[in-house]
Enzyme design. Sequence first.
Site, short mmCIF file in Angstrom:
data_model
loop_
_atom_site.label_atom_id
_atom_site.label_comp_id
_atom_site.label_asym_id
_atom_site.label_seq_id
_atom_site.Cartn_x
_atom_site.Cartn_y
_atom_site.Cartn_z
N ASP A 197 -2.82 -0.11 6.66
CA ASP A 197 -3.73 -0.79 5.56
C ASP A 197 -3.33 -2.13 4.84
O ASP A 197 -4.27 -3.08 4.54
CB ASP A 197 -3.82 0.38 4.74
CG ASP A 197 -4.73 1.58 4.75
OD1 ASP A 197 -5.38 1.67 5.86
OD2 ASP A 197 -4.88 2.69 4.08
N ASP B 275 0.80 -1.13 0.18
CA ASP B 275 -0.23 0.02 -0.08
C ASP B 275 0.87 1.30 -0.16
O ASP B 275 1.89 1.16 0.67
CB ASP B 275 -0.93 0.01 1.14
CG ASP B 275 -1.89 1.02 1.18
OD1 ASP B 275 -2.83 1.50 0.36
OD2 ASP B 275 -1.67 2.19 1.98
N HIS C 267 -5.30 4.44 6.84
CA HIS C 267 -4.92 5.30 6.04
C HIS C 267 -3.24 5.68 6.36
O HIS C 267 -2.68 6.72 5.83
CB HIS C 267 -5.50 6.57 5.75
CG HIS C 267 -6.77 6.52 5.37
ND1 HIS C 267 -6.97 6.26 3.91
CD2 HIS C 267 -8.09 6.59 5.87
CE1 HIS C 267 -8.37 6.05 3.71
NE2 HIS C 267 -9.00 6.48 4.69
N GLU D 243 0.91 5.62 0.35
CA GLU D 243 0.14 6.73 0.70
C GLU D 243 1.10 7.78 0.02
O GLU D 243 2.16 7.70 -0.38
CB GLU D 243 0.42 7.25 2.37
CG GLU D 243 -0.37 6.24 3.17
CD GLU D 243 -1.73 6.14 3.18
OE1 GLU D 243 -2.43 6.77 2.37
OE2 GLU D 243 -2.06 4.82 3.24
#
Length: 185
Positions: free
Chosen positions: A164, A10, A159, A12
Site C-alpha cells: 500500500d 501505512d 492491504h 495494518e
Amino acid sequence: MSSTEYVVFDLETTGLSPERDGIVEIGAMRIRDGQVQPTEIYQTLVRPTDAQGQPLSIPWYTQRVHGISDQMVRHAPTVEQVLPDFLDFVGDAAVVAHNVAFDSGFIRTAARRHGLIWQPARELCTVQLSRAAFPREKGHKLDLLAQRLGLEFEAGGRHRSLGDVRVTAEAFVQLMQRLELTRSR
C-alpha cells in the site's frame, strides 16, 4: 513538488480503534526531491499487544483483509520494540498516508503508551489530496485512486503495509504534481 522530504507510511492493525486494537505491520518509504526512494524503506511485522502489554489475537475478519495471522506475528517484535526505530526512520520528515488520521492515530496512541512522542513536522493525507485533485469523483479509496492514476499493486501487495505504501507514494507524487499544475494556471 518542493525539495521537502516525506515519509509515506501505512499500518495494518487488528481493528479500527487505536485504544483497543493493535498494530500488526508497519511499512514506510521515503520521498526526496519529488522522487520515491524505493530502497529507503522501513517494514516490519508487529506482535500486537493491548494497552497493558498483553498479547492480542488477530480477529479472523481482519486476517481476511490483510492476510496477517497470529502465526505470522508470533515471533515478531512488539510495537514497544519497533516504535523507536520507526520514529528514527521518520525523523523530521513530513508524513503521508492514505487516511492519515487513522494511521497517525495508532502511532500517536502507541507512542504515548510507551513514553514516546509522535509529532511529525506535517501530516498529509492522500484522501484529501485526491478530493482536491478530483473534486467531481465520489470515491477516493486507494484502489480507486490507483486506478485513476494508472498505478498497480504488486501481486499480494494490496492491504499489506509496504504494498500500500508503494502505491500511496506514487499517487502522492502524481497528486502533488497535478495540484501544483492546477494552482499555476
